[in-house]
Scaffold this motif. Structure first.
Motif, PDB file in Angstrom:
ATOM      1  N   ARG A  52      10.536  13.414  48.722  1.00  0.00           N
ATOM      2  CA  ARG A  52       9.891  14.252  49.741  1.00  0.00           C
ATOM      3  C   ARG A  52       9.259  15.453  49.032  1.00  0.00           C
ATOM      4  NH1 ARG A  52      14.855  14.389  54.010  1.00  0.00           N
ATOM      5  NH2 ARG A  52      13.581  16.007  55.034  1.00  0.00           N
ATOM      6  N   GLU A  81       7.593  18.663  50.950  1.00  0.00           N
ATOM      7  CA  GLU A  81       8.582  19.612  51.464  1.00  0.00           C
ATOM      8  C   GLU A  81       9.204  20.417  50.321  1.00  0.00           C
ATOM      9  OE1 GLU A  81      11.296  18.035  54.688  1.00  0.00           O
ATOM     10  OE2 GLU A  81      10.303  16.170  54.118  1.00  0.00           O
ATOM     11  N   LEU A 135      15.364  17.309  47.922  1.00  0.00           N
ATOM     12  CA  LEU A 135      14.148  16.767  48.535  1.00  0.00           C
ATOM     13  C   LEU A 135      13.367  15.906  47.534  1.00  0.00           C
ATOM     14  CD1 LEU A 135      12.972  19.907  50.537  1.00  0.00           C
ATOM     15  CD2 LEU A 135      13.709  17.724  51.526  1.00  0.00           C
ATOM     16  N   GLN A 191      14.779  12.617  47.061  1.00  0.00           N
ATOM     17  CA  GLN A 191      14.533  11.739  48.207  1.00  0.00           C
ATOM     18  C   GLN A 191      13.044  11.401  48.346  1.00  0.00           C
ATOM     19  OE1 GLN A 191      17.293  10.673  50.166  1.00  0.00           O
ATOM     20  NE2 GLN A 191      18.290  11.644  48.404  1.00  0.00           N
TER      21      GLN A 191
END
Length: 441
Positions: free
Chosen positions: A196, A199, A191, A194
């Motif tokens: 993110r 999250e 995550l 990416q």
């Protein structure tokens, strides 16, 4: 240990159960399928029986792509789907070509599972427990093999279509696995790779509620900032971990482990045992494999990866040397079975417990799946070639010469462990990344 981490790790490791079950379950249908379709030895071996193995090679080579692009969790779910489709397709096949295609699909799942499952577990596990959590994948492979043998035995007398039930029953654990995998969180390191972060923070809080999440995120970002997402594992910067992955996979197969597992009854018969004794001793090998794999899982974070490889290497050299002597000097009785049990124990506690753990630790976060794919590909290409040549070599030069070659290769493995292999026990993945880059200079 956090109970949720244990549950997630076991769930991901169950991909190994499907791997072990899928690889071995075909053995129960082997002779029936050849008689049913009137296949020649060459066609039956290369297409009907062998197509799954080539699917495994393809899955290992390309499995890093979806693991990186779509994430570890989504790839694990897809692997479960591949196993389910393969099981149902194999059971319903009415000609060898459809059957071979269905088995190829299952092979893709096997190859990809050796990448996605260890990568996922290594990225959610605390450093102190990472070894045994990732090693549960190997334990599940061995457990799946044992259950496949048992399943085949229980279904062998149910009628003309027993082979369809043997192969189709795999759909049950595959569907259950998919349902379990849907509940997994995404890997926090994937995550973060990416971008993110929110999250990832949520998952990291579950993994260790007492940890400083800001420190963990900063540590990851500090390592990823200097990384070029377009780079590959084949550049000079990553030469050292690449060599480590190559050699541990290379020596894993040049121990002769897959040749022994595939052809154990043939080896026993070549040593003078009757067919019934050969089959009974083959079951003994499976039990030995399971027990010593469990021991390896228990010890890997206590003694370390390198210590287990020392134990396994010495065990290999002694057992393979004795096997070579048994064939060359024509020792009779239970000598060969005893030495093979010793060999299996050495493998299970050493290479068997260590290989997937070690490969999942030595590459940086953004290249972990690619590195896992490389090591897995080396493993599976050799796993296809060496067992294929084994029966020919056994007949041509005899068991003594073959096992002597394997013993010599394990002397080289011992040197690899002593002078090249670093200890990875107890270090975070980010700390290991620094270790690998320093060793490369």
């Amino acid at each position: 240990m956090n109970k949720k981490i244990m549950l997630w790790s076991i769930t991901a490791a169950l991909a190994g159960f499907l791997f072990g079950f899928d690889v071995v379950v075909i053995s129960g249908a082997d002779k029936k399928l050849q008689a049913l379709w009137g296949s020649s030895e060459a066609f039956h071996g290369a297409v009907v029986m062998g197509m799954a193995l080539w699917g495994t090679v393809v899955g290992a080579i390309f499995g890093g792509l979806p693991t990186n692009k779509f994430g570890r969790k989504n790839t694990l779910i897809a692997i479960g789907i591949l196993f389910a489709v393969s099981a149902i397709g194999s059971a319903l096949s009415n000609d060898p070509y459809v059957f071979a295609f269905a088995r190829f699909i299952g092979g893709l799942g096997v190859g990809a599972s050796t990448i996605a499952a260890p990568a996922y577990i290594s990225e959610i596990a605390p450093a102190k427990d990472r070894g045994r959590l990732v090693a549960m994948y190997q334990f599940n492979i061995v457990f799946g093999i044992m259950i496949a043998y048992l399943s085949n035995y229980l279904l062998s007398d149910i009628g003309e279509n027993a082979w369809r039930w043997m192969l189709g029953v795999e759909a049950i654990p595959a569907v259950l696995y998919i349902l379990f995998a849907l509940k997994l969180p995404k890997s926090p390191r994937w995550l973060l790779s990416q971008s993110r972060e929110a999250e990832a923070r949520d998952v990291l809080k579950i993994i260790d509620p007492d940890a400083d999440i800001d420190v963990q995120v900063r540590e990851f970002n500090a390592h990823s900032e200097g990384s070029d997402k377009s780079e590959t594992i084949f550049i000079k910067k990553y030469r050292f971990p690449l060599m480590l992955a190559f050699f541990i996979a290379f020596f894993n197969q040049f121990s002769g482990i897959n040749a022994v597992l595939y052809y154990a009854p043939r080896i026993f018969e070549a040593a003078g045992l009757e067919e019934s004794s050969a089959l009974l001793n083959s079951i003994g090998l499976g039990v030995t494999n399971l027990v010593f794999t469990l021991l390896g899982v228990f010890l890997i974070d206590k003694l370390g990866r390198k210590t287990l490889m020392y134990i396994g290497s010495v065990g290999y050299i002694v057992s393979l040397g004795l096997l070579a002597a048994a064939f060359l000097l024509e020792w009779s009785g239970m000598a060969v079975p005893f030495f093979l049990f010793l060999f299996i124990g050495a493998h299970a506690i050493g290479q068997g417990a260590v290989i997937w753990v070690f490969i999942s630790e030595i590459f940086p976060n953004h290249l972990r799946a690619s590195g896992q794919a490389f090591g897995s590909s080396v493993h599976w290409v050799l796993a296809a070639l060496i067992p294929s040549l084994f029966p020919f070599l056994l007949k041509l030069v005899g068991g003594g010469a073959v096992f002597l070659v394997f013993a010599v290769m394990m002397i080289f493995q011992l040197l690899f462990v002593a002078f090249m292999m670093p200890e990875t026990k107890g270090k975070t993945l980010e700390e290991l990344e620094d270790v690998m880059l320093k060793r490369n200079k």
